[in-house]
Design an enzyme around this catalytic site. Structure first.
Site, PDB file in Angstrom:
ATOM      1  N   LYS A   1       0.820  -1.223   0.000  1.00  7.67           N
ATOM      2  CA  LYS A   1       0.000   0.000   0.000  1.00  7.67           C
ATOM      3  C   LYS A   1       0.850   1.268   0.000  1.00  7.67           C
ATOM      4  O   LYS A   1       0.611   2.196  -0.769  1.00  7.67           O
ATOM      5  CB  LYS A   1      -0.916   0.008   1.235  1.00  7.67           C
ATOM      6  CG  LYS A   1      -1.965  -1.069   1.258  1.00  7.67           C
ATOM      7  CD  LYS A   1      -2.891  -0.914   2.449  1.00  7.67           C
ATOM      8  CE  LYS A   1      -2.239  -1.194   3.787  1.00  7.67           C
ATOM      9  NZ  LYS A   1      -1.858  -2.609   3.958  1.00  7.67           N
ATOM     10  N   THR A   2       1.835   1.319   0.884  1.00  8.88           N
ATOM     11  CA  THR A   2       2.640   2.521   1.009  1.00  8.88           C
ATOM     12  C   THR A   2       3.395   2.814  -0.283  1.00  8.88           C
ATOM     13  O   THR A   2       3.440   3.951  -0.754  1.00  8.88           O
ATOM     14  CB  THR A   2       3.628   2.390   2.183  1.00  8.88           C
ATOM     15  OG1 THR A   2       2.890   2.260   3.400  1.00  8.88           O
ATOM     16  CG2 THR A   2       4.537   3.602   2.280  1.00  8.88           C
TER      17      THR A   2
ATOM     18  N   GLU B   1      -3.568   5.980   1.433  1.00  9.52           N
ATOM     19  CA  GLU B   1      -3.370   4.585   1.824  1.00  9.52           C
ATOM     20  C   GLU B   1      -4.577   4.156   2.663  1.00  9.52           C
ATOM     21  O   GLU B   1      -4.951   4.843   3.615  1.00  9.52           O
ATOM     22  CB  GLU B   1      -2.072   4.473   2.622  1.00  9.52           C
ATOM     23  CG  GLU B   1      -1.674   3.064   2.976  1.00  9.52           C
ATOM     24  CD  GLU B   1      -0.274   2.977   3.542  1.00  9.52           C
ATOM     25  OE1 GLU B   1      -0.029   2.056   4.338  1.00  9.52           O
ATOM     26  OE2 GLU B   1       0.577   3.837   3.194  1.00  9.52           O
TER      27      GLU B   1
END
Length: 462
Positions: free
Chosen positions: A121-122, A165
């Site tokens: 995600k990051t 995110e």
């Protein structure tokens, strides 16, 4: 007060303001004109970055830190009910807002891209933030890690796109209403909150149901958990799949390693498109393709976005080079789930060639170690040698019988060379005794193992 600032958050107080997720929201609110205050357990460069924006940051938690005129108190799921500032908020009748609700309010009126998945995600959120900025789109963004400096995890931009995110760990991603949702993968994790894959799939289905009418879901065609989720959907959301599978809408034709970069070729709308990803590893290449598909769903020409993605050169703690001494490179990795550990070790193996890879691994959470300790140990077998620390508890209390020994036993059973070290202060000396010129040392884990990189470099011969 800047346009778009929710009135209820014009004087917010953040408990745990220095955390990755909390500090980003605090930064955006400060940039929008809010009078931000908060507290954190320890001082940090992130706290200093917030102070530079005019925020008041207290160190330690105490009832007196909470101003009587605070408009709300923002918390994450990690804040315990007996926190003195939270108790004081109840006494004063100050509304308590979960960080996900605060972030959802900040996205209101914009075109949100919410990036979800068990892993990646990051990185994917960062790729979008950096590439859209390079294209002059001036996105707002909230990321779970810093790009290039403390406090660079969030920004209030002047454009219409907001990239965020979306955290599934506590189901907080159910609060968002994205125009484009990305799901990178779906696996069982966060065992304190999810008891089964069925619960995980139900949670992701709820997230997909939050996509606004006319919006798009971008989802992996390769990851089995994501494919199963796609099969379960009712077709009410436009879905774009990506990956190496033959049936992917955006098909990855090749990923060619080029040292610490990759050349990626995809087939999009029936035509090939080749671009560079400036970080190593097949999984990072796939993250970039997900970002490309999401941008296309918002109407950004892929031929423009693809070269802009090369502007992304990494985020702190995601295979971040910390330095080199005595011919030994030290790299830091946030990987703490077996899938992430395996992906990062494979990426390092491909990039490092014949170099020996030495891992300093710190398990994260007792519950995760209990459920996935065997798989963590098997991942460590990809390294030439590993040092395993005690479990970093974060928000959890110890679980009887759950220690790093579960990982060490599994690693040794898989043929790995593993050493247990219980005192972090000993790590620089231990690693210096193991490392030889040409080796690559990888500090790995979601806890304070990241602090060891500079100390290891200092201990290596000059």
């Amino acid at each position: 007060m800047a346009p778009g600032l929710p009135t209820a958050m014009d004087r917010p107080h953040f408990i745990g303001i220095g955390g990755a997720g909390m500090s980003g929201i605090a930064k955006i609110l400060a940039q929008r004109g809010a009078k931000v205050a908060g507290s954190d357990a320890r001082d940090s460069a992130t706290a200093d970055a917030l102070r530079a924006l005019g925020a008041t940051v207290h160190i330690g938690h105490a009832a007196g830190h909470l101003a009587d005129d605070a408009s709300c108190v923002v918390v994450s799921s990690a804040i315990r009910e007996d926190n003195p500032e939270l108790v004081r908020a109840a006494e004063l009748g100050i509304p308590v807002v979960h960080r996900s609700d605060a972030l959802a309010a900040l996205m209101d009126g914009l075109r949100p891209i919410a990036v979800a998945g068990t892993h990646g995600k990051t990185t994917t959120t960062s790729m979008l933030a950096v590439s859209l900025t390079a294209l002059g789109r001036e996105p707002s963004y909230a990321i779970g890690g810093d790009l290039d400096a403390p406090g660079s995890n969030a920004l209030h931009g002047g454009g219409e796109i907001f990239v965020a995110e979306a955290d599934e760990s506590d189901r907080s991603f159910h609060k968002y209403a994205p125009e484009v949702a990305i799901i990178l993968n779906v696996e069982l994790d966060h065992h304190a909150n999810y008891a089964s894959m069925e619960e995980i799939h139900q949670s992701f289905e709820t997230f997909v149901g939050r996509v606004v009418p006319g919006g798009t879901l971008v989802i992996s065609a390769d990851h089995e958990g994501a494919r199963e989720l796609t099969r379960r959907l009712d077709g009410s959301v436009r879905t774009v799949t990506y990956g190496e599978s033959a049936d992917a809408d955006v098909r990855v034709l090749s990923v060619v390693p080029q040292g610490l970069r990759s050349e990626v070729t995809v087939e999009l709308d029936g035509a090939p498109l080749t671009f560079t990803v400036s970080v190593p590893g097949r999984h990072y290449a796939h993250n970039a393709v997900a970002a490309l598909a999401a941008g296309a769903a918002l109407g950004i020409p892929a031929a423009e976005l693809a070269p802009a993605l090369a502007a992304y050169t990494g985020v702190k703690r995601r295979l971040q080079l910390k330095g080199e001494a005595a011919g030994v490179q030290v790299v830091d990795s946030y990987a703490h789930h077996p899938t992430e550990m395996t992906a990062d070790l494979e990426a390092m193996r491909a990039a490092a060639g014949d170099a020996r890879i030495l891992v300093v691994f710190q398990p994260h959470l007792f519950s995760r170690t209990r459920e996935l300790g065997k798989e963590m140990g098997q991942s460590l077998s990809l390294a030439d040698a590993s040092v395993v620390l005690d479990i970093y508890p974060a928000r959890e209390d110890p679980i009887p019988g759950v220690t790093s020994e579960l990982i060490i036993e599994a690693a040794r059973a898989a043929g790995a060379d593993v050493t247990a070290v219980h005192d972090q202060a000993e790590i620089p000396e231990v690693v210096a005794g193991m490392a030889k010129p040409g080796d690559l040392v990888l500090t790995m884990g979601a806890g304070d193992v990241t602090d060891l990189g500079p100390r290891i470099l200092d201990r290596l011969p000059k």
